[in-house]
Design a protein around this motif. Sequence first.
Motif, PDB file in Angstrom:
ATOM      1  N   UNK A   1       0.478  -1.340  -0.160  1.00  0.00           N
ATOM      2  CA  UNK A   1      -0.144  -0.297  -0.297  1.00  0.00           C
ATOM      3  C   UNK A   1       0.780   1.037   0.356  1.00  0.00           C
ATOM      4  N   UNK A   2       2.151   1.113   0.446  1.00  0.00           N
ATOM      5  CA  UNK A   2       2.417   2.824   0.640  1.00  0.00           C
ATOM      6  C   UNK A   2       4.798   2.715  -0.554  1.00  0.00           C
ATOM      7  N   UNK A   3       4.743   3.562  -0.902  1.00  0.00           N
ATOM      8  CA  UNK A   3       5.466   3.299  -1.695  1.00  0.00           C
ATOM      9  C   UNK A   3       6.525   3.440  -0.687  1.00  0.00           C
ATOM     10  N   UNK A   4       7.196   2.720   0.474  1.00  0.00           N
ATOM     11  CA  UNK A   4       8.474   3.395   1.385  1.00  0.00           C
ATOM     12  C   UNK A   4       9.313   2.336   1.704  1.00  0.00           C
ATOM     13  N   UNK A   5      10.675   3.103   2.221  1.00  0.00           N
ATOM     14  CA  UNK A   5      11.429   1.724   1.993  1.00  0.00           C
ATOM     15  C   UNK A   5      11.208   0.675   2.516  1.00  0.00           C
ATOM     16  N   UNK A   6      11.112   0.421   3.687  1.00  0.00           N
ATOM     17  CA  UNK A   6      10.853  -1.079   4.551  1.00  0.00           C
ATOM     18  C   UNK A   6       9.786  -1.459   3.697  1.00  0.00           C
ATOM     19  N   UNK A   7       8.922  -1.369   2.669  1.00  0.00           N
ATOM     20  CA  UNK A   7       8.369  -2.038   1.499  1.00  0.00           C
ATOM     21  C   UNK A   7       9.195  -2.707   0.323  1.00  0.00           C
ATOM     22  N   UNK A   8      10.227  -1.400   0.157  1.00  0.00           N
ATOM     23  CA  UNK A   8      10.744  -1.950  -0.959  1.00  0.00           C
ATOM     24  C   UNK A   8      11.784  -3.083  -0.574  1.00  0.00           C
ATOM     25  N   UNK A   9      12.395  -2.520   0.405  1.00  0.00           N
ATOM     26  CA  UNK A   9      13.324  -3.970   1.278  1.00  0.00           C
ATOM     27  C   UNK A   9      12.744  -4.845   1.879  1.00  0.00           C
ATOM     28  N   UNK A  10      11.398  -4.785   1.867  1.00  0.00           N
ATOM     29  CA  UNK A  10      10.017  -6.375   2.088  1.00  0.00           C
ATOM     30  C   UNK A  10      10.676  -6.834   0.812  1.00  0.00           C
ATOM     31  N   UNK A  11      10.424  -6.496  -0.663  1.00  0.00           N
ATOM     32  CA  UNK A  11      10.207  -7.413  -1.814  1.00  0.00           C
ATOM     33  C   UNK A  11      11.335  -6.999  -2.631  1.00  0.00           C
ATOM     34  N   UNK A  12      12.210  -6.457  -2.395  1.00  0.00           N
ATOM     35  CA  UNK A  12      13.865  -7.133  -2.183  1.00  0.00           C
ATOM     36  C   UNK A  12      13.898  -8.174  -2.592  1.00  0.00           C
ATOM     37  N   UNK A  13      13.742  -8.387  -1.091  1.00  0.00           N
ATOM     38  CA  UNK A  13      13.829 -10.366  -0.533  1.00  0.00           C
ATOM     39  C   UNK A  13      13.650 -10.878  -0.374  1.00  0.00           C
TER      40      UNK A  13
ATOM     41  N   UNK B   1       1.951   4.403  -6.894  1.00  0.00           N
ATOM     42  CA  UNK B   1       2.964   4.045  -6.112  1.00  0.00           C
ATOM     43  C   UNK B   1       3.323   2.460  -5.830  1.00  0.00           C
ATOM     44  N   UNK B   2       2.634   1.552  -6.908  1.00  0.00           N
ATOM     45  CA  UNK B   2       3.062   0.163  -7.350  1.00  0.00           C
ATOM     46  C   UNK B   2       4.253  -0.007  -8.713  1.00  0.00           C
ATOM     47  N   UNK B   3       3.981   1.644  -9.525  1.00  0.00           N
ATOM     48  CA  UNK B   3       4.924   1.463 -10.418  1.00  0.00           C
ATOM     49  C   UNK B   3       6.496   2.200  -9.871  1.00  0.00           C
ATOM     50  N   UNK B   4       6.204   3.354  -8.920  1.00  0.00           N
ATOM     51  CA  UNK B   4       7.770   4.180  -8.421  1.00  0.00           C
ATOM     52  C   UNK B   4       8.440   2.708  -7.341  1.00  0.00           C
ATOM     53  N   UNK B   5       6.750   1.437  -6.855  1.00  0.00           N
ATOM     54  CA  UNK B   5       8.305   0.486  -6.100  1.00  0.00           C
ATOM     55  C   UNK B   5       8.886  -0.280  -6.683  1.00  0.00           C
ATOM     56  N   UNK B   6       7.769  -0.659  -7.545  1.00  0.00           N
ATOM     57  CA  UNK B   6       8.809  -1.643  -8.776  1.00  0.00           C
ATOM     58  C   UNK B   6       9.961  -1.245  -9.035  1.00  0.00           C
ATOM     59  N   UNK B   7       9.752   0.383  -9.759  1.00  0.00           N
ATOM     60  CA  UNK B   7      10.921   0.713 -10.534  1.00  0.00           C
ATOM     61  C   UNK B   7      12.210   0.956  -9.837  1.00  0.00           C
ATOM     62  N   UNK B   8      11.648   1.357  -8.452  1.00  0.00           N
ATOM     63  CA  UNK B   8      12.791   1.612  -7.557  1.00  0.00           C
ATOM     64  C   UNK B   8      13.315  -0.023  -7.087  1.00  0.00           C
TER      65      UNK B   8
ATOM     66  N   UNK C   1       7.609   7.902   0.135  1.00  0.00           N
ATOM     67  CA  UNK C   1       6.684   8.218   0.460  1.00  0.00           C
ATOM     68  C   UNK C   1       7.496   7.818   2.623  1.00  0.00           C
ATOM     69  N   UNK C   2       6.946   8.131   3.715  1.00  0.00           N
ATOM     70  CA  UNK C   2       6.793   7.708   4.771  1.00  0.00           C
ATOM     71  C   UNK C   2       5.753   7.024   4.573  1.00  0.00           C
ATOM     72  N   UNK C   3       6.154   6.306   5.904  1.00  0.00           N
ATOM     73  CA  UNK C   3       4.874   4.983   5.628  1.00  0.00           C
ATOM     74  C   UNK C   3       3.813   5.260   6.085  1.00  0.00           C
ATOM     75  N   UNK C   4       3.931   6.464   6.786  1.00  0.00           N
ATOM     76  CA  UNK C   4       2.627   7.115   6.949  1.00  0.00           C
ATOM     77  C   UNK C   4       2.295   7.988   5.687  1.00  0.00           C
ATOM     78  N   UNK C   5       2.905   7.639   4.820  1.00  0.00           N
ATOM     79  CA  UNK C   5       2.178   8.863   3.501  1.00  0.00           C
ATOM     80  C   UNK C   5       2.441  10.239   3.771  1.00  0.00           C
ATOM     81  N   UNK C   6       3.516  10.689   3.708  1.00  0.00           N
ATOM     82  CA  UNK C   6       4.001  12.129   3.711  1.00  0.00           C
ATOM     83  C   UNK C   6       5.415  12.031   2.410  1.00  0.00           C
ATOM     84  N   UNK C   7       5.242  12.882   2.093  1.00  0.00           N
ATOM     85  CA  UNK C   7       6.306  12.755   0.694  1.00  0.00           C
ATOM     86  C   UNK C   7       7.482  13.209   1.533  1.00  0.00           C
TER      87      UNK C   7
END
Length: 363
Positions: A66-78, A95-102, A131-137
Amino acid sequence: MAKIIIAPGKYVQGNGELKNIKEHTKALGKSFFIIASENGIKRSKLIIEDSFKGSDAKLTFEKFNGECCKSEIDRLRKSVKDNNCDVIVGMGGGKIFDTAKAVAYYENLPVVVVPTIASTDAPCSALSVIYTEEGVFSEYLVLPKNPELVLVDTGIVVKAPARLLVSGIGDALATYFEARACVRSNSLNLSGGKITKAAITLAELCYNTLLEDGFKAKLAVENKVCTEAVENIVEANTYLSGVGFESGGLAGAHAIHNGFTVLEHCHHLYHGEKVAFGTIVQLVLENSPMEEIEEVIGLCIDLGLPITLADMGITEVKEEEIRKVAEASCAEGESIHNMPFKVTADDVYAAILTADSLGKLYK
């Protein structure tokens, strides 16, 4: 300084085109890591599996949290590493595109973007908005290359709520005005080069397409049908705006969008809805002719995009809150500093209130 224009390696758009995903991706790899929402996986899994039937490709579907944040990116990388995948596919919204690209960037893998909505210009870009986990840029992650493939099935796009297409129009609405500001200030675009004639031409074509077909496309999508106007707007929202903003540059509208993310009142809005109001604020900052401002406001009214602070969810205007927005818009490194004149937080504060007053005149 060189002029630079960048774009995805391949852009494919058409009704029912998802069923051909195997043909479009066969040169990229053999093990596909597909990031989508839970509902997105339910709607598209069988189509994708059927496309790859008979091949030796491996498909791994992973739910986006649900959020393009560092913790989600790290989870998916693993998970990518655990499944030995060699191609990243982001299917859904911005947000999914941005996460996938990251994820693809950090894992040094090719990325395919499959929009199921046309709500932002994110699919084509070499950029992830974090974004942060709270949805702030939080930050822009500038990537070394654009996606290898952007695949848009307009038959799927028209099944999404019309508000999403309209949000994409709001995002695309800023493209020409921000590129124009960057040309006037001789600013660099997001690829670090000067702006080509091709980029500013695409940005202007994007705006003209929105004026010509935006309202017609909204009506068609409200009826879940795909018309030529819908095809044109999907292309404008996705490709013309994507190449236009990235190779033309960002200026006031997106910085003002980022400023509004600090207010909880605005968290219910989509990205493009905030950008649309930010575009009006930028035009006020520029002291643009009333004819131009009225044209933009008129399009926003036709489409139901915000033209006042009340439309943004701010029913009680408090000076301290609007000043926080203005200060965040002018933070160091923000794109508002690409405007062809110096912009201060006081200037943005004044322009927000003036834009709100203008909007009220048309209510």
